[in-house]
Write a protein that holds these residues in place. Structure first.
Motif, mmCIF file in Angstrom:
data_model
loop_
_atom_site.group_PDB
_atom_site.id
_atom_site.type_symbol
_atom_site.label_atom_id
_atom_site.label_comp_id
_atom_site.label_asym_id
_atom_site.label_seq_id
_atom_site.Cartn_x
_atom_site.Cartn_y
_atom_site.Cartn_z
ATOM 1 N N SER A 16 0.929 3.877 -9.444
ATOM 2 C CA SER A 16 0.970 3.330 -10.799
ATOM 3 C C SER A 16 2.351 2.782 -11.136
ATOM 4 O O SER A 16 3.358 3.131 -10.507
ATOM 5 N N THR A 53 -0.436 10.203 -5.881
ATOM 6 C CA THR A 53 -1.370 9.108 -6.139
ATOM 7 C C THR A 53 -2.789 9.541 -5.791
ATOM 8 O O THR A 53 -3.044 9.979 -4.665
ATOM 9 N N PRO A 54 -3.739 9.451 -6.735
ATOM 10 C CA PRO A 54 -5.117 9.869 -6.450
ATOM 11 C C PRO A 54 -5.716 9.062 -5.297
ATOM 12 O O PRO A 54 -5.364 7.889 -5.105
ATOM 13 N N ARG A 112 2.118 4.623 -1.424
ATOM 14 C CA ARG A 112 1.472 5.657 -2.229
ATOM 15 C C ARG A 112 2.354 6.897 -2.250
ATOM 16 O O ARG A 112 2.925 7.286 -1.229
ATOM 17 N N LYS A 142 0.828 -1.222 0.000
ATOM 18 C CA LYS A 142 0.000 0.000 0.000
ATOM 19 C C LYS A 142 0.862 1.271 0.000
ATOM 20 O O LYS A 142 0.548 2.265 0.653
ATOM 21 N N GLY A 148 -7.772 6.633 -3.101
ATOM 22 C CA GLY A 148 -8.436 5.383 -3.431
ATOM 23 C C GLY A 148 -7.780 4.591 -4.541
ATOM 24 O O GLY A 148 -8.274 3.531 -4.926
ATOM 25 N N ARG A 149 -6.646 5.073 -5.061
ATOM 26 C CA ARG A 149 -5.959 4.382 -6.151
ATOM 27 C C ARG A 149 -4.613 3.853 -5.671
ATOM 28 O O ARG A 149 -4.026 4.369 -4.717
ATOM 29 N N ASN A 150 -4.113 2.807 -6.344
ATOM 30 C CA ASN A 150 -2.776 2.300 -6.059
ATOM 31 C C ASN A 150 -1.740 3.123 -6.808
ATOM 32 O O ASN A 150 -2.041 3.749 -7.829
#
Length: 502
Positions: free
Chosen positions: A221, A214-215, A210, A208, A217-219
């Motif tokens: 990239s 990182t937006p 981030r 997890k 709720g998103r992982n």
């Protein structure tokens, strides 16, 4: 009946001022002005279209609400625009021309109202005034962008910290973030041992991890992971990317934009470095080498699935073996999944094939046993250069000699121009590939045979397939698979598998 209009508000403070403002105050003031304008002009407001922190000058910036405003005008849902000023709506002449086309083609009363006055886009004078104001606004933005770019370049040449949100790996004051820096250093070590960037990304997603970009709720990239581990900032180097290049290229190789002083030395930033320049360059070169090499991979991918890719050789003709899947639904497919085979289509004899997993299990066991013997042999405690590095350096020296010879022959007129151009192009491409290979292999540095073996034994269970294959490449020249007689017992025969050591 009052004309139905769309109110538009926009501001682009965020990310430009670097002072923590979110632009919401400016947008709120504009919305209040629009409501007052609609009331004074006795118009009816359909809805507010708001684009916060979005430029109306930059061509590649997408403004979602502006697009909806234009679509609603074309669909005749609304019959006009109300804004604080026309430069809030657009600073691009091409966007204004799109609006002019809609107003000229309209068969209904239209309005373009601002607090500075209306623009009648259905008349030549109204269009002229609108075009003139937008061109002036465009020129003002271009001049401002040029001044900002000049200041940013000057700050970069002085090694000053980047404004805005701190990148992954650092705190806002330029000191290294211990947790994030540790993740980066581990990723570097794993990549240099053979781990794929995709595997690093998968680990970070599982943990997890981030970045600040990182937006919600998103992982994180895959692209972001690549930028993080190859960022020149890691070793202290300062980078400057012109805005035009950012907009034109999309994905960027930051190593192409290193700033240098007049003496050719790199500009070093004011922040705390996380790794050495040598380690950063090695990681960049390794990842570039994987992209440029297609050996053992499907076209367009950097993933090689099989453990003995490039190592398994045919005992009959010496050709390289290819990995193939068994037919789905067969017993062999259920038991082993895939096999290695010498294929005539690939230039082989077609006489040898063997189930993949049993061969790999045997080779892995033989390899680890040899590592244990090396680890226990004190005579291998002297520092040694990676044999693969020695071979790569020898190939590079040979290519450099061939380039020098070709140029000499050309100067004496013994090498026709067309043939020279063709040959020098081939040699230059080979030289570039070998230089990257030497650089990446050199990153491992000088390591004793004993310490290398001890490290491999200690870490083997955590190695991925690419990391295991990288270890094989250091010590194994080839795995020769001999032909097994047809008929009789088809049990796996270890005696037909020969490991050729370097």
């Amino acid at each position: 009946m009052a004309i139905l209009v769309g109110g538009y508000a926009r501001i682009s403070d965020v990310g430009e001022l670097g002072d923590g403002r979110d632009g919401e105050e400016g947008v709120t003031r504009q919305k209040e002005d629009v409501h007052d304008l609609v009331r004074v002009r006795t118009l009816t407001l359909h809805r507010m279209y708001v684009d916060n922190d979005l430029s109306a000058y930059k061509r590649r910036v997408v403004r979602p609400d502006f697009r909806e405003l234009v679509d609603d005008l074309e669909a005749k849902i609304i019959s006009g625009v109300a804004a604080y000023n026309i430069d809030r709506v657009t600073r691009q002449p091409r966007e204004l021309e799109k609006l002019i086309d809609i107003y000229e083609d309209a068969r209904r009363p239209m309005v373009f109202a601002t607090t500075a006055g209306d623009y009648d886009l259905s008349t030549p004078d109204g269009r002229f005034n609108a075009r003139l104001y937008v061109m002036i606004a465009n020129k003002f933005s271009a001049d401002a962008a040029r001044r900002v770019a000049r200041q940013k370049k000057a700050d970069a040449m002085q090694g000053k910290l980047h404004k805005g949100v701190a990148p992954f790996g650092w705190n806002d004051d330029g000191t290294a973030n211990p947790v994030e820096a540790a993740l980066i250093l581990k990723a570097h070590q794993d990549i240099l041992k053979g781990k794929l960037l995709g595997e690093v990304h998968a680990e970070w997603v599982a943990l997890k991890v981030r970045s600040r970009q990182t937006p919600p709720g998103r992982n994180i990239s895959y692209t972001s992971a690549g930028y993080i581990v190859t960022n020149p900032r890691l070793c202290g180097y300062r980078v400057y990317v012109p805005q035009a290049e950012r907009e034109k290229r999309g994905k960027l190789d930051l190593s192409e934009f290193l700033l240098e002083r007049s003496d050719g030395s790199p500009v070093v930033g004011e922040w705390e470095p996380i790794c050495t320049p040598e380690q950063w360059r090695a990681v960049v070169d390794v990842l570039k080498a994987r992209k440029s090499s297609g050996r053992g991979r499907k076209k367009g991918t950097t993933v090689t699935k099989r453990l003995l890719t490039r190592l398994a050789r045919c005992g009959e003709c010496g050709g390289g073996l290819q990995s193939m899947m068994y037919t789905r639904g067969t017993t062999s497919y259920e038991r082993h999944g895939y096999f290695y085979a010498c294929l005539k289509a690939a230039g082989g004899c077609g006489g040898v094939s063997r189930s993949g997993p049993p061969v790999e299990t045997l080779v892995e066991a033989v390899f680890l046993e040899r590592m244990r013997r090396i680890a226990g042999d004190r005579r291998t405690g002297q520092p040694e250069i990676n044999p693969a590095l020695v071979a790569a350096r020898a190939k590079l020296d040979q290519v450099l000699a061939e380039i020098a010879e070709a140029r000499q022959l050309r100067e004496t007129g013994e090498f026709p121009l067309k043939e020279f151009v063709r040959e020098i192009k081939r040699l230059d491409e080979l030289k570039d590939t070998l230089e990257v290979e030497v650089s990446s292999l050199n990153a491992a540095g000088v390591e004793t045979g004993t310490s290398a073996a001890e490290r491999i034994i200690r870490e083997w269970e955590s190695y991925t397939v690419p990391m295991k294959r990288a270890a094989f490449d250091r010590f194994i020249e080839a795995v020769v698979i001999q032909k097994q007689a047809r008929g009789g017992n088809h049990a796996f025969r270890p005696d037909l598998i020969d490991v050729v050591w370097k």
